[in-house]
Design a protein around this motif. Structure first.
Motif, short mmCIF file in Angstrom:
data_model
loop_
_atom_site.label_atom_id
_atom_site.label_comp_id
_atom_site.label_asym_id
_atom_site.label_seq_id
_atom_site.Cartn_x
_atom_site.Cartn_y
_atom_site.Cartn_z
N UNK A 162 0.67 -1.20 0.05
CA UNK A 162 -0.10 0.03 0.04
C UNK A 162 0.93 1.18 0.13
N UNK A 163 0.49 2.34 -0.63
CA UNK A 163 1.05 3.45 -0.67
C UNK A 163 0.17 4.69 -0.30
N UNK A 164 0.68 5.85 0.17
CA UNK A 164 -0.25 6.81 0.86
C UNK A 164 -0.47 7.71 -0.47
N UNK A 165 -1.90 7.88 -0.49
CA UNK A 165 -2.51 8.86 -1.68
C UNK A 165 -2.09 10.13 -1.58
N UNK A 166 -1.60 10.78 -2.52
CA UNK A 166 -1.26 12.17 -2.37
C UNK A 166 -2.34 12.93 -2.34
N UNK A 210 -4.84 5.61 1.81
CA UNK A 210 -4.06 4.94 1.26
C UNK A 210 -4.41 3.93 0.01
N UNK A 211 -3.74 3.87 -0.88
CA UNK A 211 -4.20 2.91 -2.05
C UNK A 211 -3.28 1.73 -2.22
N UNK A 244 -8.66 1.25 -1.59
CA UNK A 244 -8.33 2.71 -0.75
C UNK A 244 -8.70 2.26 0.60
N UNK A 245 -7.82 2.29 1.44
CA UNK A 245 -7.62 2.00 2.76
C UNK A 245 -7.63 3.16 3.70
N UNK A 246 -8.30 3.27 4.75
CA UNK A 246 -8.05 4.19 5.90
C UNK A 246 -6.76 4.22 6.54
#
Length: 603
Positions: A12-16, A47-48, A62-64
């Motif tokens: 997972x990677x943080x969404x800009x 996060x995506x 898409x994660x909290x």
């Protein structure tokens, strides 16, 4: 859809921030959400994460910030957002709803689609293919919290007419449910369904049944409530009985057939057999004992269902003992008097000596669905299910190899320009998707020839497709440009074994080689190389092949190679070796065979 854990789950990677705001605005617009609730559904720190289902269907999660899945997309090339049950509990009125009785919920949570007979109440306005929520039916004005999300198979207008038109079939194609594998990914997975929300607006709700009390009672549900999931025994167990202190409501007696009805059905069964199975049988088939004739031809031809005074009855109620004849012998004698067959009595028993498939009664007979055809259909369905399970188990046992590409050298600047992570590993399809989006956004598609790209108009792309020693053209075909970008990227691959974590390795994947050739004069041998990638040990493989091929084996270092081993099996053993490697989990498409005994023969 999420009955089994997700496959190929990437990091997972943080969404800009800008991407999160775009997603927030999109959800507010598409789902008609109040602006002040936007941050609740699309929180800071979202996060995506890319994934594939166990059926290899790609998607994005898409994660909290805590890791609970809030939204997802599903399907190649699809960006349609679907809320999870976690999101629907935050905003229960986000989607139109359909309510179903409590007895249906366990099977629904198991992944079954909701059928029309299982809908007790629903929103008054939704269209086919629209996203809908499914909740447990609650008496009064309260509405249960959603426990599943899916796409409507029919519109609300058609659903209102379901009783009048005696409609059956699917009401909702289930996508995701409470307690499925997607739900279990979240750290909040231990949450139970909240109590029905009182005061919820119920003005737009429509009752699907004529009586709420009857609709909610499990005893009034048929086996068609869930797709392929008969409720049968579970519903009977959930129904209160007199002994358990339950309701004293009288239960309707099972529909029965009278003696005349049974005799009529048996007569039709004989006519069915005469018009089908017995019509093409040679005279040499007879004589035949009455018991064999009855068991092989009459009983299988009984109608699968018969209409009695109280409703439909299945074939188990069509028994000779319940007919007017009371015995097979009496029944056959009555049919013989009508000329349908010929009998001969010997020592108190009867033997069938012939049949009359051209009798007028046979010609006038209307074919029906027989118990035999139902059994054959069920056997075929069981066989399909068995083969599907075997194929799935085989796939799970297989070692999964995925070829990947990493931005490298001259391609790094292009990935930066495309706003993509330069440390990520990409499949070839992902790179193509990025490329198509990039040339479209940058307007690099040639106006005269759509298949050509204006390479020199974009410096980052020009560097990404440049090959040392080759002149860079002004235009280039899409496929050629894609090929050169991949050529300039670094080769990686992912190895997945059943029950083990994925392993990523740098370099190109080399297939397992099986070669048949002559050695030591005129002796044929089979050589196996490149098996180490799949976790196979040379000594263990040689010992296994010795038993499988009933032939001597040996292990030696690969000639002229610093690493790698070669297993040799005496004789022409290519097929046996290939089957053994497949049974060990090596995918067939990662095995290369070559028969050097005959230069023209390639496998």
């Amino acid at each position: 859809m999420f009955k089994k854990p997700l496959a190929h789950l990437k990091t997972s990677a943080p969404l800009r921030g800008s991407d999160r705001r775009k997603l927030r605005q999109r959800i507010i617009a598409e789902f008609n959400v109040a602006s002040e609730n936007g941050d609740l559904l699309v929180p800071e720190g979202l996060q995506s994460q890319k994934f594939s289902t166990h059926l290899d269907e790609p998607g994005v999660l898409y994660l909290s910030p805590d890791g609970d899945p809030l939204w997802f997309t599903l399907g190649k090339g699809s960006d349609a957002l679907i809320p999870t049950v976690y999101t629907l509990w935050k905003e229960p009125n986000l989607l139109p709803f359909l309510a179903t009785p409590a007895a249906v919920v366990p099977r629904l949570v198991g992944g079954a689609d909701l059928m029309i007979p299982g809908v007790v109440q629903h929103s008054s306005d939704f269209q086919q293919e629209q996203l809908v929520a499914i909740s447990q039916y609650s008496r009064g004005e309260a509405i249960g919290y959603p426990i599943a999300v899916g796409r409507a198979a029919i519109s609300s207008g058609m659903l209102k007419q379901a009783d009048e038109l005696s409609m059956k079939g699917k009401a909702v194609h289930t996508l995701h449910t409470w307690k499925d594998s997607l739900w279990d990914m979240g750290p909040s997975k231990k949450m139970e369904v909240p109590k029905p929300r009182s005061g919820a607006s119920n003005e737009s709700a429509v009752e699907a049944g004529e009586d709420q009390n009857e609709a909610e009672s499990p005893t009034n549900l048929t086996e068609g409530v869930l797709d392929g999931e008969p409720l049968g025994e579970e519903l009977e167990e959930s129904s209160p009985t007199h002994e358990e202190g339950g309701s004293n409501v009288d239960q309707p007696s099972a529909p029965l057939l009278g003696p005349e009805d049974v005799s009529f059905c048996l007569k039709n069964a004989l006519l069915q057999a005469l018009s089908t199975e017995l019509s093409s049988q040679p005279p040499s088939l007879f004589p035949m004992s009455a018991s064999v004739f009855w068991a092989n031809y009459v009983l299988p031809a009984r109608p699968a269902q018969a209409l009695g005074p109280n409703g439909l009855v299945d074939a188990s109620a069509i028994d000779i003992k319940h007919s007017t004849h009371k015995s097979v012998k009496t029944f056959l004698k009555a049919c013989a008097k009508e000329g349908l067959l010929k009998l001969k009595e010997t020592k108190g028993d009867v033997v069938v000596t012939g049949v009359s498939p051209k009798h007028p009664a046979v010609a006038a007979h209307k074919p029906h669905r027989t118990i035999h055809s139902v059994e054959v259909q069920r056997e075929k369905a069981d066989e399909r299910e068995r083969k599907q399970k075997e194929a799935e188990e085989k796939k799970n046992r297989e070692i999964q190899i995925t070829e990947l590409l990493k931005p490298f050298g001259s391609t790094i600047a292009w990935f930066v320009a495309a706003e993509k992570d330069t440390e990520e590993l990409y499949a070839a399809a992902d790179v193509r998707e990025i490329f198509n989006s990039y040339v479209s956004t940058k307007q690099l598609i040639n106006a005269n020839e759509q298949q050509y790209i204006n390479i020199t108009e974009d410096e980052a792309l020009a560097r990404a497709v440049s090959i040392k020693g080759q002149t860079l053209p002004e235009f280039m075909k899409r496929d050629d440009a894609m090929s050169k970008i991949q050529q300039n990227m670094q080769n990686w691959y992912e190895v997945r074994t059943e029950g083990g974590p994925p392993v990523w390795k740098k370099g190109e994947v080399k297939r397992v080689g099986i070669t048949q050739r002559m050695r030591l004069g005129r002796k044929a041998v089979t050589l196996i190389t490149g098996f180490e990638l799949f976790g196979l040990d040379a000594e263990e493989l040689a010992e296994e092949l010795r038993r499988v091929c009933s032939s001597s084996t040996s292990v030696a270092p690969l000639p002229g190679k610093p690493s790698g081993m070669e297993v040799m099996v005496q004789g022409k053993q290519m097929k046996a070796v290939m089957n053994h490697l497949i049974s060990k989990g090596v995918p067939k498409n990662w095995i290369r065979g070559a028969d050097m005994l005959d230069a023209k023969k390639k496998k």
